[in-house]
Design a protein around this motif. Structure first.
Motif, PDB file in Angstrom:
ATOM      1  N   LYS A 104      13.841 -31.448  83.953  1.00 49.12           N
ATOM      2  CA  LYS A 104      14.835 -33.129  84.408  1.00 49.12           C
ATOM      3  C   LYS A 104      15.841 -32.450  84.100  1.00 49.12           C
ATOM      4  O   LYS A 104      16.450 -31.803  82.959  1.00 49.12           O
ATOM      5  CB  LYS A 104      13.620 -34.257  83.614  1.00 49.12           C
ATOM      6  CG  LYS A 104      12.904 -34.963  83.662  1.00 49.12           C
ATOM      7  CD  LYS A 104      12.189 -35.636  82.705  1.00 49.12           C
ATOM      8  CE  LYS A 104      11.067 -36.056  82.545  1.00 49.12           C
ATOM      9  NZ  LYS A 104      10.655 -37.655  82.675  1.00 49.12           N
ATOM     10  N   ASN A 106      20.214 -34.119  83.605  1.00 49.69           N
ATOM     11  CA  ASN A 106      20.426 -34.639  82.636  1.00 49.69           C
ATOM     12  C   ASN A 106      21.772 -34.216  82.462  1.00 49.69           C
ATOM     13  O   ASN A 106      21.849 -34.078  80.621  1.00 49.69           O
ATOM     14  CB  ASN A 106      19.495 -35.131  81.676  1.00 49.69           C
ATOM     15  CG  ASN A 106      19.949 -36.830  80.959  1.00 49.69           C
ATOM     16  OD1 ASN A 106      20.591 -37.130  81.331  1.00 49.69           O
ATOM     17  ND2 ASN A 106      19.813 -36.169  79.178  1.00 49.69           N
ATOM     18  N   HIS A 107      23.013 -33.785  82.912  1.00 50.06           N
ATOM     19  CA  HIS A 107      23.535 -33.242  82.972  1.00 50.06           C
ATOM     20  C   HIS A 107      25.372 -33.468  82.742  1.00 50.06           C
ATOM     21  O   HIS A 107      25.679 -34.276  82.479  1.00 50.06           O
ATOM     22  CB  HIS A 107      23.511 -31.300  83.117  1.00 50.06           C
ATOM     23  CG  HIS A 107      24.764 -30.410  82.413  1.00 50.06           C
ATOM     24  ND1 HIS A 107      24.140 -29.379  82.798  1.00 50.06           N
ATOM     25  CD2 HIS A 107      25.955 -31.255  82.714  1.00 50.06           C
ATOM     26  CE1 HIS A 107      25.580 -28.790  82.694  1.00 50.06           C
ATOM     27  NE2 HIS A 107      26.724 -29.534  81.963  1.00 50.06           N
ATOM     28  N   ASN A 109      26.224 -36.951  86.004  1.00 56.44           N
ATOM     29  CA  ASN A 109      25.855 -37.935  87.014  1.00 56.44           C
ATOM     30  C   ASN A 109      25.314 -37.182  88.821  1.00 56.44           C
ATOM     31  O   ASN A 109      25.664 -36.071  89.328  1.00 56.44           O
ATOM     32  CB  ASN A 109      27.629 -38.623  87.443  1.00 56.44           C
ATOM     33  CG  ASN A 109      26.886 -40.250  88.266  1.00 56.44           C
ATOM     34  OD1 ASN A 109      26.257 -39.904  89.668  1.00 56.44           O
ATOM     35  ND2 ASN A 109      26.689 -40.990  88.077  1.00 56.44           N
ATOM     36  N   SER A 110      23.942 -37.842  88.887  1.00 53.59           N
ATOM     37  CA  SER A 110      23.194 -37.130  89.877  1.00 53.59           C
ATOM     38  C   SER A 110      24.790 -37.167  91.371  1.00 53.59           C
ATOM     39  O   SER A 110      24.351 -36.423  92.123  1.00 53.59           O
ATOM     40  CB  SER A 110      22.405 -38.821  90.793  1.00 53.59           C
ATOM     41  OG  SER A 110      23.161 -39.372  91.054  1.00 53.59           O
ATOM     42  N   HIS A 183      19.627 -27.908  81.456  1.00 52.88           N
ATOM     43  CA  HIS A 183      19.658 -29.213  82.152  1.00 52.88           C
ATOM     44  C   HIS A 183      20.214 -30.149  81.543  1.00 52.88           C
ATOM     45  O   HIS A 183      19.647 -31.293  81.783  1.00 52.88           O
ATOM     46  CB  HIS A 183      18.594 -28.271  82.707  1.00 52.88           C
ATOM     47  CG  HIS A 183      18.190 -27.440  82.918  1.00 52.88           C
ATOM     48  ND1 HIS A 183      17.070 -26.488  82.913  1.00 52.88           N
ATOM     49  CD2 HIS A 183      18.086 -27.248  84.397  1.00 52.88           C
ATOM     50  CE1 HIS A 183      17.184 -25.500  83.608  1.00 52.88           C
ATOM     51  NE2 HIS A 183      17.316 -25.636  85.073  1.00 52.88           N
ATOM     52  N   SER A 184      19.682 -30.275  79.860  1.00 51.93           N
ATOM     53  CA  SER A 184      20.203 -31.389  79.012  1.00 51.93           C
ATOM     54  C   SER A 184      20.745 -30.840  78.165  1.00 51.93           C
ATOM     55  O   SER A 184      20.543 -30.621  76.639  1.00 51.93           O
ATOM     56  CB  SER A 184      18.714 -32.258  78.574  1.00 51.93           C
ATOM     57  OG  SER A 184      19.078 -33.094  77.754  1.00 51.93           O
ATOM     58  N   SER A 186      22.734 -32.433  76.162  1.00 55.87           N
ATOM     59  CA  SER A 186      23.148 -33.006  74.338  1.00 55.87           C
ATOM     60  C   SER A 186      22.471 -32.293  73.617  1.00 55.87           C
ATOM     61  O   SER A 186      21.300 -32.258  74.239  1.00 55.87           O
ATOM     62  CB  SER A 186      23.289 -34.819  74.967  1.00 55.87           C
ATOM     63  OG  SER A 186      24.582 -34.600  76.084  1.00 55.87           O
ATOM     64  N   GLU A 188      20.063 -33.883  70.951  1.00 55.37           N
ATOM     65  CA  GLU A 188      19.675 -35.546  70.444  1.00 55.37           C
ATOM     66  C   GLU A 188      20.262 -35.950  68.861  1.00 55.37           C
ATOM     67  O   GLU A 188      20.503 -35.037  67.969  1.00 55.37           O
ATOM     68  CB  GLU A 188      18.150 -34.864  70.341  1.00 55.37           C
ATOM     69  CG  GLU A 188      17.233 -34.941  71.205  1.00 55.37           C
ATOM     70  CD  GLU A 188      15.515 -34.731  71.284  1.00 55.37           C
ATOM     71  OE1 GLU A 188      15.316 -34.561  70.011  1.00 55.37           O
ATOM     72  OE2 GLU A 188      14.476 -34.152  72.426  1.00 55.37           O
TER      73      GLU A 188
END
Length: 209
Positions: A104, A106-107, A109-110, A183-184, A186, A188
């Motif tokens: 997924k 989540n980096h 804005n699309s 891809h993500s 940040s 947690e």
């Protein structure tokens, strides 16, 4: 009055001098003792033994030359062209094999980023820059540097990121993807490590307040 103050000062200094000599033996201060009893290290400070089992490549960025972990050998599905035998546009469709659906993005804005922002749909063994230039997977940090320029400058100078082993030479630094999921990226949210304070149960109960 001035003479009395001077006498008190001399007596005080003499007492401190005698006390320090008595407590420290032949040394007059802790720093003198450290300097007198320290033994110079004549060995070679190196991280080579700690890096022996790590596959590394050498890079040069500006005036900095150092080692980074080899990346392609750590990617389970590399080489990509083993499956991507033709452009992605020709592989799309309901009958096409489905892979990477667990990823997924989540980096950003699309509207600003999609898979093709970093992956070269025509040559899947390569990444690509915003201007369409190919980048080897081992040098993926160059992609990150396009947007995260301040972090990149800190990283290549040694201030940002972690070392592969120790601080002793040769310098071997982890790259962006060794710490961040590309891809993500940040991290947690998590509780900081605590010693001899609240238990995990108490912390969880506190989340409701």
């Amino acid at each position: 009055m001035k003479n009395r103050t001077l006498i008190y000062s001399v007596v005080l200094l003499l007492g401190i001098f005698l006390f320090s000599c008595k407590e420290e033996g032949k040394y007059h201060s802790i720093s003198d003792k450290i300097e007198g009893e320290s033994k110079p290290y004549h060995g070679i400070l190196t991280s080579e033994e700690l890096l022996a089992d790590t596959e590394l490549i050498e890079i040069t960025e500006g005036e900095h030359t150092f080692l980074i972990p080899e990346r392609k050998g750590q990617i389970k599905s590399f080489a990509c062209i083993e499956c991507h035998s033709k452009p992605v546009s020709q592989m799309m469709g309901k009958d096409a094999p489905k892979a990477h659906w667990n990823i997924k993005l989540n980096h950003a804005n699309s509207d600003a980023m999609n898979c093709a922002t970093c992956h070269n749909g025509e040559e899947m063994n390569q990444l690509n820059t915003l201007t369409g230039k190919n980048i080897d997977f081992n040098l993926s940090y160059k992609l990150c540097a396009q947007c995260h320029s301040s972090q990149f400058e800190d990283w290549k100078g040694g201030a940002h990121g972690k070392k592969v082993a120790g601080w002793a030479p040769p310098r071997a630094s982890n790259t962006c993807v060794n710490c961040h999921n590309p891809h993500s990226p940040s991290f947690e949210k998590r509780w900081p490590v605590q010693f001899n304070t609240k238990t995990a149960i108490e912390r969880n109960e506190g989340l409701g307040h």
